[in-house]
Enzyme design. Structure first.
Site, mmCIF file in Angstrom:
data_model
loop_
_atom_site.group_PDB
_atom_site.id
_atom_site.type_symbol
_atom_site.label_atom_id
_atom_site.label_comp_id
_atom_site.label_asym_id
_atom_site.label_seq_id
_atom_site.Cartn_x
_atom_site.Cartn_y
_atom_site.Cartn_z
ATOM 1 N N VAL A 174 0.812 -1.222 0.000
ATOM 2 C CA VAL A 174 0.000 0.000 0.000
ATOM 3 C C VAL A 174 0.840 1.264 0.000
ATOM 4 O O VAL A 174 0.294 2.364 -0.178
ATOM 5 C CB VAL A 174 -0.989 0.028 1.184
ATOM 6 C CG1 VAL A 174 -1.925 -1.172 1.135
ATOM 7 C CG2 VAL A 174 -0.250 0.112 2.514
ATOM 8 N N TYR A 212 1.767 7.031 15.046
ATOM 9 C CA TYR A 212 0.550 6.227 14.959
ATOM 10 C C TYR A 212 -0.686 7.071 15.248
ATOM 11 O O TYR A 212 -1.671 7.040 14.498
ATOM 12 C CB TYR A 212 0.642 5.055 15.929
ATOM 13 C CG TYR A 212 -0.464 4.038 15.770
ATOM 14 C CD1 TYR A 212 -0.440 3.122 14.722
ATOM 15 C CD2 TYR A 212 -1.537 3.990 16.658
ATOM 16 C CE1 TYR A 212 -1.440 2.191 14.559
ATOM 17 C CE2 TYR A 212 -2.546 3.059 16.509
ATOM 18 C CZ TYR A 212 -2.493 2.160 15.462
ATOM 19 O OH TYR A 212 -3.502 1.235 15.316
#
Length: 249
Positions: A62, A153
């Protein structure tokens, strides 16, 4: 109850070979969807696909735009459509903010945010032509509940929530919905190191009103609902699946 039936729908799940991606894929398979599990490790997605009815595995990175477009085109050519996209491919680098290096930042943002966007963009072009589509991004309660060592994150998942709202607005006229499913603490290969730490585990579970971590079985129903015809009027939402953690109790 036919509105929950996914028979005949083609669903592509990035990161579908393990963890949360596989748990969601299993739920969609149970609802009747034909699954395409995509991931960088072809052996892993092939092994996962072999455990599901009407499923196959394909290689996909991805973080590589050309890989995304090639896989989407291949799936459309072979199956005639991409009805459902689940962007579950993800990674994390746990580092103090003052020690967070550029390579770690890029790895997290490129996978969790950039990768999710370009997968959704590519799939939505196919969905637009068919006048129907469901995009389900896998987020995290980290989008709203910050914690130490999670600069990249938390930023990636918070960005995903806002990106989802924009996509929902722009894609609605084409019959496409876009939502985020945000898990709390789930035991997966990505989080296994944390679950092996008794102090972390006790601290986190003490904040979860239901008193336990999530299981892959907890994913199936909500994910299948959000990509089903029954959820046709739900878009732009971030739905927490966290045993009550995000309530702040």
């Amino acid at each position: 109850m036919n509105n929950f039936d996914l028979t005949g729908r083609v669903a592509l799940v990035t990161g579908g070979g393990t963890g949360i991606g596989f748990g969601i894929a299993r739920g969609l398979a149970d609802a009747g969807a034909k699954l395409v599990l995509a991931g960088r490790r072809l052996d892993v997605v092939h092994a996962a696909a072999a455990t599901l009815p009407a499923a196959e595995g394909v290689a996909l990175d991805v973080t590589d735009r050309s890989s995304i477009d090639a896989v989407m085109a291949d799936v459309e050519q072979r199956h005639g459509r991409v009805d459902i996209l689940v962007t579950s491919a993800g990674t994390n680098r746990r580092l103090p903010t003052l020690e967070y290096d550029e390579a770690s930042w890029d790895a997290v943002i490129d996978t969790n945010l950039k990768g999710a966007f370009f997968c959704a963009q590519s799939a939505a072009r196919i969905m637009k032509a068919n006048g129907w589509g469901r995009i389900l991004h896998v987020g995290s309660v980290a989008a709203t509940l910050a914690s130490s060592l999670q600069s990249g994150y938390c930023a990636s998942k918070a960005g995903l929530v806002q990106l989802n709202k924009v996509m929902a607005i722009e894609l609605a006229p084409f019959g496409i919905t876009s939502n985020v499913l945000s898990p709390g603490p789930f035991r997966t290969p990505l989080s296994e190191r944390l679950f092996a730490d008794p102090h972390w585990l006790a601290t986190v579970l003490n904040r979860v009103p239901m008193g336990r971590a999530g299981t892959l079985e907890d994913l199936a129903g909500l994910a299948a609902f959000l990509v089903s015809p029954a959820a046709a009027f739900i878009t732009g939402q971030n739905v927490n699946l966290d045993g009550g953690l995000s309530t702040g109790v």
